[in-house]
Scaffold this motif. Structure first.
Motif, mmCIF file in Angstrom:
data_model
loop_
_atom_site.group_PDB
_atom_site.id
_atom_site.type_symbol
_atom_site.label_atom_id
_atom_site.label_comp_id
_atom_site.label_asym_id
_atom_site.label_seq_id
_atom_site.Cartn_x
_atom_site.Cartn_y
_atom_site.Cartn_z
ATOM 1 N N ARG A 85 0.811 -1.217 0.000
ATOM 2 C CA ARG A 85 0.000 0.000 0.000
ATOM 3 C C ARG A 85 0.851 1.276 0.000
ATOM 4 O O ARG A 85 0.566 2.219 -0.729
ATOM 5 N N VAL A 86 1.904 1.265 0.811
ATOM 6 C CA VAL A 86 2.731 2.471 0.925
ATOM 7 C C VAL A 86 3.354 2.812 -0.427
ATOM 8 O O VAL A 86 3.329 3.963 -0.871
ATOM 9 N N ASN A 87 3.886 1.789 -1.129
ATOM 10 C CA ASN A 87 4.467 2.041 -2.454
ATOM 11 C C ASN A 87 3.387 2.397 -3.471
ATOM 12 O O ASN A 87 3.567 3.282 -4.307
ATOM 13 N N ASP A 123 -3.404 3.334 10.242
ATOM 14 C CA ASP A 123 -2.414 4.378 10.484
ATOM 15 C C ASP A 123 -1.018 3.812 10.168
ATOM 16 O O ASP A 123 -0.594 2.827 10.772
ATOM 17 N N LYS A 124 -0.335 4.472 9.206
ATOM 18 C CA LYS A 124 0.938 3.941 8.701
ATOM 19 C C LYS A 124 1.985 3.799 9.796
ATOM 20 O O LYS A 124 2.676 2.796 9.887
ATOM 21 N N THR A 161 -0.527 -9.703 8.170
ATOM 22 C CA THR A 161 -1.895 -9.533 7.669
ATOM 23 C C THR A 161 -2.800 -8.993 8.776
ATOM 24 O O THR A 161 -3.613 -8.092 8.537
ATOM 25 N N LEU A 162 -2.642 -9.514 9.989
ATOM 26 C CA LEU A 162 -3.480 -9.042 11.098
ATOM 27 C C LEU A 162 -3.253 -7.554 11.351
ATOM 28 O O LEU A 162 -4.211 -6.797 11.535
ATOM 29 N N ILE A 163 -1.998 -7.140 11.337
ATOM 30 C CA ILE A 163 -1.702 -5.722 11.572
ATOM 31 C C ILE A 163 -2.249 -4.874 10.418
ATOM 32 O O ILE A 163 -2.851 -3.814 10.633
ATOM 33 N N ASP A 164 -2.074 -5.363 9.176
ATOM 34 C CA ASP A 164 -2.603 -4.621 8.020
ATOM 35 C C ASP A 164 -4.123 -4.492 8.092
ATOM 36 O O ASP A 164 -4.696 -3.478 7.697
ATOM 37 N N LEU A 165 -4.767 -5.539 8.585
ATOM 38 C CA LEU A 165 -6.229 -5.518 8.683
ATOM 39 C C LEU A 165 -6.704 -4.541 9.753
ATOM 40 O O LEU A 165 -7.711 -3.860 9.589
ATOM 41 N N CYS A 166 -5.987 -4.486 10.878
ATOM 42 C CA CYS A 166 -6.492 -3.766 12.051
ATOM 43 C C CYS A 166 -6.028 -2.317 12.133
ATOM 44 O O CYS A 166 -6.671 -1.510 12.794
ATOM 45 N N PHE A 167 -4.901 -1.991 11.471
ATOM 46 C CA PHE A 167 -4.358 -0.646 11.648
ATOM 47 C C PHE A 167 -4.116 0.027 10.308
ATOM 48 O O PHE A 167 -3.301 -0.430 9.511
ATOM 49 N N GLU A 207 3.556 0.346 11.219
ATOM 50 C CA GLU A 207 4.984 0.056 11.075
ATOM 51 C C GLU A 207 5.616 -0.305 12.430
ATOM 52 O O GLU A 207 6.431 -1.225 12.520
ATOM 53 N N LEU A 208 5.222 0.416 13.472
ATOM 54 C CA LEU A 208 5.761 0.126 14.808
ATOM 55 C C LEU A 208 5.392 -1.289 15.247
ATOM 56 O O LEU A 208 6.202 -2.012 15.818
ATOM 57 N N LEU A 209 4.165 -1.695 14.940
ATOM 58 C CA LEU A 209 3.737 -3.039 15.313
ATOM 59 C C LEU A 209 4.409 -4.101 14.441
ATOM 60 O O LEU A 209 4.783 -5.165 14.930
ATOM 61 N N GLN A 210 4.573 -3.775 13.142
ATOM 62 C CA GLN A 210 5.249 -4.736 12.248
ATOM 63 C C GLN A 210 6.673 -4.979 12.714
ATOM 64 O O GLN A 210 7.203 -6.078 12.579
#
Ligand SMILES: [Zn+2]
Length: 256
Positions: A57-59, A228-229, A220-226, A233-236
Motif C-alpha cells: 500500500r505504501v508504495n 495508520d501507517k 496480515t493481522l496488523i494490516d487488517l487492524c491498523f 509500522e511500529l507493530l510490524q
C-alpha cells in the motif's frame, strides 16, 4: 517465422494484461475506455487477466492516480500495479450490474452469456477494499449504488448476488465478519498470561479471534487492524511500547 507481406504487423507487442480475443477495448467519448464483446461470449469464459508488478500500500500510493485506476488489489496489503501506459486488458469498467466476476485474484470470467456489443464490466467491490476506489458511478443500472467506495464489499446484498465471484482475499474478509468476536474473559486471561513469554504470539492468537481470521499471519493481522501507517509500522517491527499498548487495549476492551 512470420512470412506475410505486412511487415508492420510483425511488430511484437508486449503487454502485461490479457484480454480475450472475443473482446476489444475501445475509447468511449468524451474521455474514457471500455471493453466490448466482438462475438457472443459463453458463460465461464476467461475475459481478462491482470498482470504487473506487485506493490504494498505504501508504495502503491506513490504512483499516479491514473495508473492506480488501472490496478487491482489482490490481498489486504498487495496490489498489482497497472502498466505505465494503458493496455487493452486493463480497460474494463465498473458496473453495479456487472456481467463479469473474479475467478481468482487476477482473472475475470463471464458470469453469464454476453451478447455482441455488450460492454464487459465487473463490480470493483469484488476485488478492491481500499479507499482509492471511490468515485461517482455512472453505470445507470437499476442496482446503481451512486457512489462506489472501498467499503462496498461489506454490503450484504452483494454477498448473495456475487456468490463465488469475489477475489479470494475479499471472500476471506467477508467470511471473517461472520466469525469475528470480542475476546472472552478466558481469552483475555490467556493473552495476559502468555504475553510475558511471547508477546507477538499471544497478540496474534488474540487478534485472530477478534478479526475472525484463524490462519492470518502477523503482518496480515496488523494490516487488517491498523490503517495508520506509523502505528502499523511500529507493530510490524515489534516495537515494545506499541505491543504493550495493544495488549493493554485488548485486555481492557476485549476488542479493537
Ligand atoms: Zn453504478
Amino acid at each position: 517465422m512470420y512470412s506475410g507481406g505486412h511487415a508492420g504487423r510483425d511488430r511484437r507487442v508486449d503487454v502485461r494484461n490479457y484480454l480475450s480475443p472475443l473482446a476489444e477495448a475501445r475509447e468511449i467519448a468524451p474521455k474514457g475506455f471500455g471493453s466490448f464483446a466482438v462475438t457472443p461470449i459463453p458463460m465461464g469464459t476467461i475475459i481478462a487477466t491482470f498482470g504487473g508488478i506487485v506493490v504494498n500500500r505504501v508504495n502503491f500510493e506513490t504512483y499516479p492516480l491514473e495508473q492506480r485506476s488501472r490496478s487491482i488489489q489482490i490481498d489486504v496489503n498487495q496490489f498489482v500495479l497497472g502498466p505505465e501506459s494503458r493496455e487493452p486488458g486493463d480497460s474494463i469498467n465498473h458496473s453495479c450490474l456487472p456481467n463479469c466476476g473474479m475467478r481468482n485474484a487476477t482473472q475475470l470470467i463471464a458470469m453469464g452469456p454476453i451478447a455482441v456489443g455488450e460492454e464487459l464490466t465487473y463490480d470493483y467491490a469484488m476485488s478492491d477494499t481500499s479507499n482509492y476506489v471511490e468515485f461517482e458511478c455512472a453505470c445507470r443500472s437499476d442496482n446503481c449504488r451512486g457512489r462506489v467506495s472501498g467499503n462496498d464489499w461489506k454490503l450484504p446484498e452483494l454477498h448473495s448476488r456475487y456468490h463465488n465471484m469475489f477475489s479470494p482475499y475479499v471472500q476471506r474478509k467477508i467470511d471473517a465478519t461472520r466469525t469475528a468476536r470480542p475476546l472472552s474473559k478466558r481469552d483475555a486471561e490467556n493473552l495476559m498470561n502468555n504475553y510475558d513469554i511471547n508477546p507477538q504470539q499471544a497478540l496474534m492468537l488474540a487478534l485472530r479471534i477478534t478479526t475472525g481470521m484463524p490462519n492470518a499471519s502477523w503482518n496480515t493481522l496488523i494490516d487488517l487492524c491498523f490503517t495508520d501507517k506509523q502505528q502499523s509500522e511500529l507493530l510490524q517491527t515489534l516495537d515494545q511500547q506499541s505491543l504493550d499498548q495493544l495488549a493493554q487495549q485488548l485486555n481492557e476492551r476485549r476488542t479493537l
